[in-house]
Scaffold this motif. Structure first.
Motif, mmCIF file in Angstrom:
data_model
loop_
_atom_site.group_PDB
_atom_site.id
_atom_site.type_symbol
_atom_site.label_atom_id
_atom_site.label_comp_id
_atom_site.label_asym_id
_atom_site.label_seq_id
_atom_site.Cartn_x
_atom_site.Cartn_y
_atom_site.Cartn_z
ATOM 1 N N HIS A 199 -11.516 2.203 -7.616
ATOM 2 C CA HIS A 199 -11.980 1.954 -6.253
ATOM 3 C C HIS A 199 -10.833 1.529 -5.348
ATOM 4 O O HIS A 199 -10.691 2.030 -4.222
ATOM 5 N N TYR A 200 -9.999 0.609 -5.844
ATOM 6 C CA TYR A 200 -8.881 0.110 -5.043
ATOM 7 C C TYR A 200 -7.888 1.220 -4.732
ATOM 8 O O TYR A 200 -7.495 1.424 -3.574
ATOM 9 N N ILE A 201 -7.497 1.967 -5.777
ATOM 10 C CA ILE A 201 -6.522 3.046 -5.565
ATOM 11 C C ILE A 201 -7.108 4.109 -4.640
ATOM 12 O O ILE A 201 -6.444 4.603 -3.718
ATOM 13 N N GLY A 202 -8.354 4.473 -4.895
ATOM 14 C CA GLY A 202 -8.979 5.506 -4.076
ATOM 15 C C GLY A 202 -9.052 5.126 -2.612
ATOM 16 O O GLY A 202 -8.804 5.947 -1.729
ATOM 17 N N SER A 225 -7.017 6.016 2.764
ATOM 18 C CA SER A 225 -6.619 5.433 4.034
ATOM 19 C C SER A 225 -5.244 5.917 4.464
ATOM 20 O O SER A 225 -4.990 6.139 5.653
ATOM 21 N N SER A 226 -4.343 6.111 3.503
ATOM 22 C CA SER A 226 -2.975 6.538 3.798
ATOM 23 C C SER A 226 -2.864 8.042 4.032
ATOM 24 O O SER A 226 -2.197 8.491 4.970
ATOM 25 N N GLN A 227 -3.507 8.833 3.176
ATOM 26 C CA GLN A 227 -3.307 10.282 3.193
ATOM 27 C C GLN A 227 -4.418 11.063 3.897
ATOM 28 O O GLN A 227 -4.274 12.258 4.161
ATOM 29 N N GLY A 228 -5.522 10.395 4.160
ATOM 30 C CA GLY A 228 -6.620 11.085 4.823
ATOM 31 C C GLY A 228 -7.402 12.010 3.909
ATOM 32 O O GLY A 228 -8.198 12.834 4.374
ATOM 33 N N LYS A 229 -7.192 11.887 2.626
ATOM 34 C CA LYS A 229 -7.922 12.692 1.648
ATOM 35 C C LYS A 229 -7.990 11.929 0.337
ATOM 36 O O LYS A 229 -7.203 10.999 0.111
ATOM 37 N N SER A 230 -8.909 12.312 -0.533
ATOM 38 C CA SER A 230 -9.050 11.642 -1.824
ATOM 39 C C SER A 230 -7.952 12.079 -2.784
ATOM 40 O O SER A 230 -7.243 13.066 -2.548
ATOM 41 N N VAL A 231 -7.824 11.357 -3.891
ATOM 42 C CA VAL A 231 -6.836 11.722 -4.920
ATOM 43 C C VAL A 231 -7.164 13.101 -5.505
ATOM 44 O O VAL A 231 -6.277 13.939 -5.688
ATOM 45 N N SER A 238 0.831 -1.205 0.000
ATOM 46 C CA SER A 238 0.000 0.000 0.000
ATOM 47 C C SER A 238 0.866 1.255 0.000
ATOM 48 O O SER A 238 0.583 2.224 -0.722
ATOM 49 N N LYS A 239 1.941 1.223 0.795
ATOM 50 C CA LYS A 239 2.844 2.378 0.837
ATOM 51 C C LYS A 239 3.486 2.620 -0.526
ATOM 52 O O LYS A 239 3.612 3.765 -0.977
ATOM 53 N N ALA A 240 3.874 1.523 -1.178
ATOM 54 C CA ALA A 240 4.494 1.661 -2.504
ATOM 55 C C ALA A 240 3.497 2.215 -3.514
ATOM 56 O O ALA A 240 3.861 3.044 -4.367
ATOM 57 N N LEU A 241 2.241 1.756 -3.429
ATOM 58 C CA LEU A 241 1.213 2.242 -4.356
ATOM 59 C C LEU A 241 0.946 3.724 -4.136
ATOM 60 O O LEU A 241 0.890 4.510 -5.102
ATOM 61 N N VAL A 242 0.788 4.131 -2.889
ATOM 62 C CA VAL A 242 0.530 5.546 -2.585
ATOM 63 C C VAL A 242 1.696 6.415 -3.042
ATOM 64 O O VAL A 242 1.498 7.494 -3.611
ATOM 65 N N SER A 243 2.904 5.906 -2.808
ATOM 66 C CA SER A 243 4.096 6.651 -3.241
ATOM 67 C C SER A 243 4.111 6.832 -4.752
ATOM 68 O O SER A 243 4.458 7.904 -5.263
ATOM 69 N N ARG A 244 3.697 5.793 -5.467
ATOM 70 C CA ARG A 244 3.664 5.866 -6.939
ATOM 71 C C ARG A 244 2.592 6.846 -7.418
ATOM 72 O O ARG A 244 2.819 7.628 -8.347
ATOM 73 N N VAL A 245 1.429 6.857 -6.757
ATOM 74 C CA VAL A 245 0.356 7.784 -7.123
ATOM 75 C C VAL A 245 0.817 9.227 -6.908
ATOM 76 O O VAL A 245 0.610 10.102 -7.770
ATOM 77 N N ILE A 246 1.444 9.485 -5.765
ATOM 78 C CA ILE A 246 1.940 10.843 -5.473
ATOM 79 C C ILE A 246 2.992 11.263 -6.493
ATOM 80 O O ILE A 246 3.021 12.424 -6.951
ATOM 81 N N GLN A 247 3.836 10.325 -6.869
ATOM 82 C CA GLN A 247 4.870 10.624 -7.874
ATOM 83 C C GLN A 247 4.235 11.029 -9.201
ATOM 84 O O GLN A 247 4.681 11.994 -9.860
ATOM 85 N N ILE A 248 3.194 10.312 -9.605
ATOM 86 C CA ILE A 248 2.496 10.635 -10.855
ATOM 87 C C ILE A 248 1.852 12.023 -10.760
ATOM 88 O O ILE A 248 1.947 12.842 -11.686
ATOM 89 N N ILE A 249 1.199 12.304 -9.640
ATOM 90 C CA ILE A 249 0.530 13.600 -9.466
ATOM 91 C C ILE A 249 1.540 14.739 -9.506
ATOM 92 O O ILE A 249 1.326 15.752 -10.195
#
Length: 408
Positions: free
Chosen positions: A330-333, A338-344, A296-307
């Motif tokens: 749904h899965y990513i959201g 859950s990790s950041q406390g806010k939506s993408v 989950s941490k790796a996925l969130v890190s990758r999403v933030i990197q893309i943003i």
């Protein structure tokens, strides 16, 4: 003299030493045990229950004294009904050969014997504070039968698994055993293994109880090999999952391997193996949770990197990011919130607002230009004004004036 007497009888009863008929007759007569040569006899094999705990709670001198006391008590009590010769046999057992009266029916003899044995077991429990289990043979004549009787009693004593400690085990109880080799369906065993590998303790325990229901209809000689096999298979299966906790699981296997041979009754086996299952499931469940957290941490890190690399693109959103990663929105959201406390989408908006504020602090370029540079469209101007005030607590105009005054 006592040692010589004990060694002779020990070898005679168990068949571990060869004696000629003449030598046996001479020695038994000299010891006052000539009844064994001609009278109908019954052999009894006594075992100290839960010997591992008994040995742990006593020192060698105490154990010797207690064995001596058992022999004396048994000899005194049983001789009220039978001719009796009893010796200590190994660290945890005793062998007695009883001379039986010629009169009376087999049923009367059995009742008399079990009454006498029951009284003796109760005395040991009350006054010596440990328990014995005893197995007795059918009636026989002739010392040549003794080794075979002893061998049968060793097997009969294993019925403690089913009947428990402190019991009197009769020859007829052997008929209750399910004969043949214990077999469990590969499906049932595979379900257990799969449950353990998945860290599902509740499902694993339920499946083990199902298997155990059949297993404990068999003898100790079937139970021990199967549980040892099952424990080892679970060890190997857990390691095959590329388990990072392999050492912990190996330690659990060492513990169960040491404890299983000490088990004597069904409850001991169930408790011992259940503890092993719970331990492995706990280890694998914790590892699985940790892996999911790391994933989950790796996925969130990758999403933030893309943003952060593409926030200026007006088209960036949860959907485009999910398409990029090949995962569901749904899965990513769910993981991201859950990790950041806010939506993408909120994260993208907040990042863009921070970039706008940074540009306003560093330059006097028009707000509309800055807004479009960070990925907003011109038609969103009024909406962005509202979002900016909500985010920073001041209007765009006041924010710019604040930093203009600071620069001047």
């Amino acid at each position: 003299a006592k040692i010589v007497r004990k060694n002779f009888l020990d070898g005679l009863f168990s068949g571990s030493t060869f004696y000629s008929q003449a030598q046996v007759a001479q020695n038994l007569t000299a010891m006052g045990c000539e009844y064994m040569l001609t009278a109908p006899c019954i052999m009894c094999l006594f075992a100290i229950d839960d010997y591992a705990a008994f040995a742990q709670n006593t020192n060698p001198r105490e154990r010797n004294a207690l064995r001596f006391a058992v022999v004396n008590l048994a000899t005194e009590l049983l001789r009220e009904h039978f001719a009796c010769e009893m010796i200590s046999h190994g660290p945890s057992k005793f062998v007695a050969v009883l001379g039986c009266p010629e009169q009376g029916t087999p049923g009367e003899l059995r009742a008399s014997l079990e009454e006498a044995l029951g009284q003796f077991l109760e005395v040991v429990k009350t006054h010596l504070e440990f328990t014995l289990t005893v197995a007795y043979s059918s009636s026989f004549r002739g010392i040549e039968h003794m080794p075979r009787m002893y061998e049968n009693l060793e097997e009969l004593l294993l019925l403690r698994v089913r009947h428990g400690h402190g019991r009197i085990l009769s020859p007829s109880m052997a008929e209750d055993l399910t004969l043949g080799e214990f077999q469990v369906s590969s499906t049932a065993e595979n379900i257990l293994v799969s449950s353990v590998v998945n860290g599902s303790a509740e499902q694993a325990m339920a499946q083990f109880q199902s298997i155990a229901g059949d297993l404990f209809q068999y003898s100790y000689n079937e139970i021990m090999p199967y549980l040892t096999h099952l424990a080892y298979r679970l060890l190997i299966s857990a390691k095959e999952t590329n388990c990072s906790a392999g050492q912990s699981i190996a330690e659990a296997f060492k513990v169960v391997s040491a404890r299983l041979p000490q088990c004597e009754i069904e409850a001991d086996f169930r408790s011992c193996f259940s503890a092993y299952l719970e331990r492995i499931c706990s280890i694998l469940s914790a590892q699985k949770a940790n892996q999911e957290t790391q994933s989950s941490k790796a996925l969130v890190s990758r999403v933030i990197q893309i943003i952060e690399s593409d926030y200026t693109n007006p088209e960036i959103c949860l959907g485009s990011i999910a398409d990029n990663l090949g995962l569901s929105t749904h899965y990513i959201g769910q993981i991201f919130r859950s990790s950041q406390g806010k939506s993408v989408s909120q994260y993208i908006l907040d990042l863009r607002l921070e970039k706008i504020a940074q540009a306003m602090r560093e330059s006097s370029r028009p707000f509309a230009d800055i807004m479009e540079e960070v990925g907003f469209e011109a038609k969103q101007k009024n909406y962005i004004y509202t979002c900016f005030k909500k985010h920073f607590g001041v209007t765009v105009k006041n924010y710019r004036m604040q930093y203009s005054d600071t620069k001047s």
